[in-house]
Motif scaffolding. Structure first.
Motif, PDB file in Angstrom:
ATOM      1  N   SER A 121     -18.347 -38.231 -20.262  1.00  0.00           N
ATOM      2  CA  SER A 121     -17.039 -37.616 -20.422  1.00  0.00           C
ATOM      3  C   SER A 121     -15.993 -38.644 -20.831  1.00  0.00           C
ATOM      4  O   SER A 121     -16.093 -39.825 -20.483  1.00  0.00           O
ATOM      5  CB  SER A 121     -16.620 -36.946 -19.104  1.00  0.00           C
ATOM      6  OG  SER A 121     -15.303 -36.460 -19.171  1.00  0.00           O
ATOM      7  N   ARG A 123     -12.864 -38.100 -19.906  1.00  0.00           N
ATOM      8  CA  ARG A 123     -11.769 -37.924 -18.947  1.00  0.00           C
ATOM      9  C   ARG A 123     -11.447 -39.231 -18.236  1.00  0.00           C
ATOM     10  O   ARG A 123     -10.311 -39.471 -17.841  1.00  0.00           O
ATOM     11  CB  ARG A 123     -12.120 -36.844 -17.924  1.00  0.00           C
ATOM     12  CG  ARG A 123     -12.211 -35.442 -18.507  1.00  0.00           C
ATOM     13  CD  ARG A 123     -12.156 -34.397 -17.409  1.00  0.00           C
ATOM     14  NE  ARG A 123     -13.259 -34.556 -16.459  1.00  0.00           N
ATOM     15  CZ  ARG A 123     -14.315 -33.754 -16.416  1.00  0.00           C
ATOM     16  NH1 ARG A 123     -14.422 -32.751 -17.271  1.00  0.00           N
ATOM     17  NH2 ARG A 123     -15.261 -33.940 -15.522  1.00  0.00           N
ATOM     18  N   ARG A 184     -13.669 -44.166 -23.945  1.00  0.00           N
ATOM     19  CA  ARG A 184     -12.283 -44.068 -24.401  1.00  0.00           C
ATOM     20  C   ARG A 184     -12.137 -44.539 -25.833  1.00  0.00           C
ATOM     21  O   ARG A 184     -11.394 -43.934 -26.621  1.00  0.00           O
ATOM     22  CB  ARG A 184     -11.370 -44.882 -23.473  1.00  0.00           C
ATOM     23  CG  ARG A 184      -9.885 -44.817 -23.854  1.00  0.00           C
ATOM     24  CD  ARG A 184      -9.014 -45.253 -22.707  1.00  0.00           C
ATOM     25  NE  ARG A 184      -9.164 -44.353 -21.567  1.00  0.00           N
ATOM     26  CZ  ARG A 184      -8.864 -44.693 -20.308  1.00  0.00           C
ATOM     27  NH1 ARG A 184      -8.430 -45.922 -20.044  1.00  0.00           N
ATOM     28  NH2 ARG A 184      -9.002 -43.829 -19.328  1.00  0.00           N
ATOM     29  N   ALA A 187     -13.405 -41.721 -28.008  1.00  0.00           N
ATOM     30  CA  ALA A 187     -12.516 -40.555 -27.953  1.00  0.00           C
ATOM     31  C   ALA A 187     -11.223 -40.814 -28.721  1.00  0.00           C
ATOM     32  O   ALA A 187     -10.743 -39.940 -29.464  1.00  0.00           O
ATOM     33  CB  ALA A 187     -12.207 -40.205 -26.500  1.00  0.00           C
ATOM     34  N   ASP A 188     -10.661 -41.998 -28.559  1.00  0.00           N
ATOM     35  CA  ASP A 188      -9.421 -42.328 -29.278  1.00  0.00           C
ATOM     36  C   ASP A 188      -9.654 -42.365 -30.781  1.00  0.00           C
ATOM     37  O   ASP A 188      -8.804 -41.925 -31.566  1.00  0.00           O
ATOM     38  CB  ASP A 188      -8.882 -43.684 -28.799  1.00  0.00           C
ATOM     39  CG  ASP A 188      -8.320 -43.628 -27.383  1.00  0.00           C
ATOM     40  OD1 ASP A 188      -8.133 -42.516 -26.866  1.00  0.00           O
ATOM     41  OD2 ASP A 188      -8.088 -44.710 -26.798  1.00  0.00           O
ATOM     42  N   ALA A 191      -9.970 -38.795 -32.063  1.00  0.00           N
ATOM     43  CA  ALA A 191      -8.681 -38.100 -32.001  1.00  0.00           C
ATOM     44  C   ALA A 191      -7.774 -38.445 -33.175  1.00  0.00           C
ATOM     45  O   ALA A 191      -6.876 -37.663 -33.521  1.00  0.00           O
ATOM     46  CB  ALA A 191      -7.981 -38.421 -30.686  1.00  0.00           C
ATOM     47  N   GLY A 196      -6.074 -31.726 -33.234  1.00  0.00           N
ATOM     48  CA  GLY A 196      -6.106 -30.489 -32.485  1.00  0.00           C
ATOM     49  C   GLY A 196      -4.731 -29.879 -32.317  1.00  0.00           C
ATOM     50  O   GLY A 196      -3.715 -30.560 -32.475  1.00  0.00           O
ATOM     51  N   ILE A 201      -9.330 -27.500 -27.252  1.00  0.00           N
ATOM     52  CA  ILE A 201     -10.141 -28.490 -26.549  1.00  0.00           C
ATOM     53  C   ILE A 201      -9.809 -29.873 -27.088  1.00  0.00           C
ATOM     54  O   ILE A 201      -9.255 -30.007 -28.182  1.00  0.00           O
ATOM     55  CB  ILE A 201     -11.645 -28.199 -26.714  1.00  0.00           C
ATOM     56  CG1 ILE A 201     -12.049 -28.222 -28.200  1.00  0.00           C
ATOM     57  CG2 ILE A 201     -12.023 -26.882 -26.069  1.00  0.00           C
ATOM     58  CD1 ILE A 201     -13.542 -28.092 -28.436  1.00  0.00           C
ATOM     59  N   HIS A 202     -10.133 -30.905 -26.340  1.00  0.00           N
ATOM     60  CA  HIS A 202      -9.882 -32.274 -26.797  1.00  0.00           C
ATOM     61  C   HIS A 202     -10.592 -32.492 -28.135  1.00  0.00           C
ATOM     62  O   HIS A 202     -11.731 -32.030 -28.329  1.00  0.00           O
ATOM     63  CB  HIS A 202     -10.395 -33.274 -25.754  1.00  0.00           C
ATOM     64  CG  HIS A 202      -9.990 -34.683 -26.022  1.00  0.00           C
ATOM     65  ND1 HIS A 202     -10.596 -35.454 -26.989  1.00  0.00           N
ATOM     66  CD2 HIS A 202      -9.040 -35.469 -25.446  1.00  0.00           C
ATOM     67  CE1 HIS A 202     -10.040 -36.661 -26.997  1.00  0.00           C
ATOM     68  NE2 HIS A 202      -9.085 -36.694 -26.074  1.00  0.00           N
ATOM     69  N   PRO A 203      -9.959 -33.188 -29.074  1.00  0.00           N
ATOM     70  CA  PRO A 203     -10.569 -33.390 -30.397  1.00  0.00           C
ATOM     71  C   PRO A 203     -11.947 -34.034 -30.368  1.00  0.00           C
ATOM     72  O   PRO A 203     -12.739 -33.838 -31.299  1.00  0.00           O
ATOM     73  CB  PRO A 203      -9.557 -34.290 -31.106  1.00  0.00           C
ATOM     74  CG  PRO A 203      -8.261 -34.028 -30.425  1.00  0.00           C
ATOM     75  CD  PRO A 203      -8.601 -33.752 -28.997  1.00  0.00           C
ATOM     76  N   THR A 205     -14.319 -33.475 -28.102  1.00  0.00           N
ATOM     77  CA  THR A 205     -15.292 -32.696 -27.321  1.00  0.00           C
ATOM     78  C   THR A 205     -16.587 -32.459 -28.092  1.00  0.00           C
ATOM     79  O   THR A 205     -17.689 -32.678 -27.574  1.00  0.00           O
ATOM     80  CB  THR A 205     -14.675 -31.347 -26.911  1.00  0.00           C
ATOM     81  OG1 THR A 205     -13.519 -31.581 -26.102  1.00  0.00           O
ATOM     82  CG2 THR A 205     -15.686 -30.513 -26.131  1.00  0.00           C
TER      83      THR A 205
END
Length: 334
Positions: A121, A123, A184, A187-188, A191, A196, A201-203, A205
């Motif tokens: 995840s 998160r 992270r 994910a960054d 993004a 989004g 949902i988070h970009p 995901t």
């Protein structure tokens, strides 16, 4: 979070009541919990007197967490650390060549998502691992090794991400400067590419889903596990599968639909014998969680349950796995 010395909250599995209702465990029966996890389904099956459960999980953390339930089961629960695609061999090793029921809860567990060090995840920051077991390449290894074309295919096929080519291009460009080794960081990066809207949902995901499914070969595992269940279930035995996204549910639906119809002959080949159905579908439509369960556990919102009963017909031929990218091919650059 549970503090030292406090009792761990009892895990309530998604669609737990419905799973047990369709599984219909009977005293004296042998059941396979093919994705043991926190043991919610196994615990409910063991509540039926004289049942026996073989629990399988490739995650040794889940197996270790089930030792207390083993101790309280009076020898009726056996846990095996292995892939659920091997359930036929596992059952044979436990002297159970024919079982009364198989239950599967497909995908990543809430326990795995909650452990930042497992890398499932975004998160919380953690190493980009994503392995359900403890062997094989990590997601970071795939990110570092896979070609741009392979990354785009992985993210598109398994993550259903429409912007997969842009994401793959950004990953390849970024890894030239520094390895991408944390959740992270990935994910960054995603993004910045996938924009989004508020409330979406988070970009990242879908990219995370695609990598996780690929690293763990989840869809191939599901195909093989369904075939194995067909071989170990006795006539009348129940197969109950809970899935959480369209890729998994489509595999289960198509498998059961194909197994539930007679096949083999045609008007062009009338001499060929019809193949009798090996399953009778019990759920004409997938069973979903009610509003109360979704309110208590948002993860249940996407859950779909399908159930079928084994007939006395022979198992069908296994067939070939779909021709999507494989971990071995991608990692060797083939």
């Amino acid at each position: 979070m549970t503090q030292p010395g406090e009792a761990r909250p009892r895990h309530i599995p998604v669609l737990g009541r419905e799973v047990i209702g369709w599984l219909e465990p009977q005293g004296g029966g042998i059941y396979v919990d093919a994705t043991f996890g926190a043991g919610g389904y196994s615990r409910a099956i063991l509540d039926v007197k004289n049942t026996r459960v073989i629990g399988i999980d490739r995650d040794r953390t889940a197996i270790a967490g089930g030792f207390e339930l083993v101790d309280r089961s009076d020898g009726r629960l056996t846990l095996v650390e292995d892939r659920f695609s091997n359930l036929a061999e596992i059952c044979a090793g436990q002297g159970a060549t024919a079982v009364d029921g198989v239950v599967m809860d497909i995908g990543v567990s809430s326990m795995q998502l909650d452990q930042a060090e497992r890398g499932f995840s975004f998160r919380a920051d953690g190493p980009l691992d994503m392995r359900m077991g403890h062997d094989g390449p990590t997601a970071a290894d795939v990110i570092a090794k896979a070609s741009e074309a392979d990354l785009a295919n992985i993210i598109y096929i398994f993550g259903e991400e429409r912007h997969s080519r842009s994401v793959a291009r950004a990953i390849v460009a970024a890894r030239k400067d520094a390895p991408i080794v944390t959740t992270r960081a990935l994910a960054d990066l995603v993004a910045k590419v996938v924009r989004g809207k508020p409330g979406d949902i988070h970009p990242a995901t879908r990219t995370f889903q695609g990598l996780r499914i690929f690293v763990n070969q989840e869809l191939d595992e599901l195909h093989l596990a369904l075939i194995a269940a067909e071989h170990v279930l006795k006539p009348g035995g129940r197969l109950v599968v809970v899935s959480f996204h369209s890729l998994e549910d489509r595999i289960v639906k198509n498998f059961l639909s194909e197994r539930a119809k007679a096949g083999g002959g045609s008007r062009h080949q009338p001499e060929k014998a019809q193949r009798p159905p090996s399953f009778a579908i019990l759920t004409k439509r997938p069973v979903t969680a009610d509003d109360d369960e979704v309110a208590a556990n948002p993860r249940a919102r996407s859950a779909k349950l399908r159930a079928a009963a084994r007939t006395d017909a022979p198992a069908h031929a296994a067939g070939n796995l779909p021709g999507w990218p494989t971990l071995a091919t991608v990692m060797r650059g083939g």
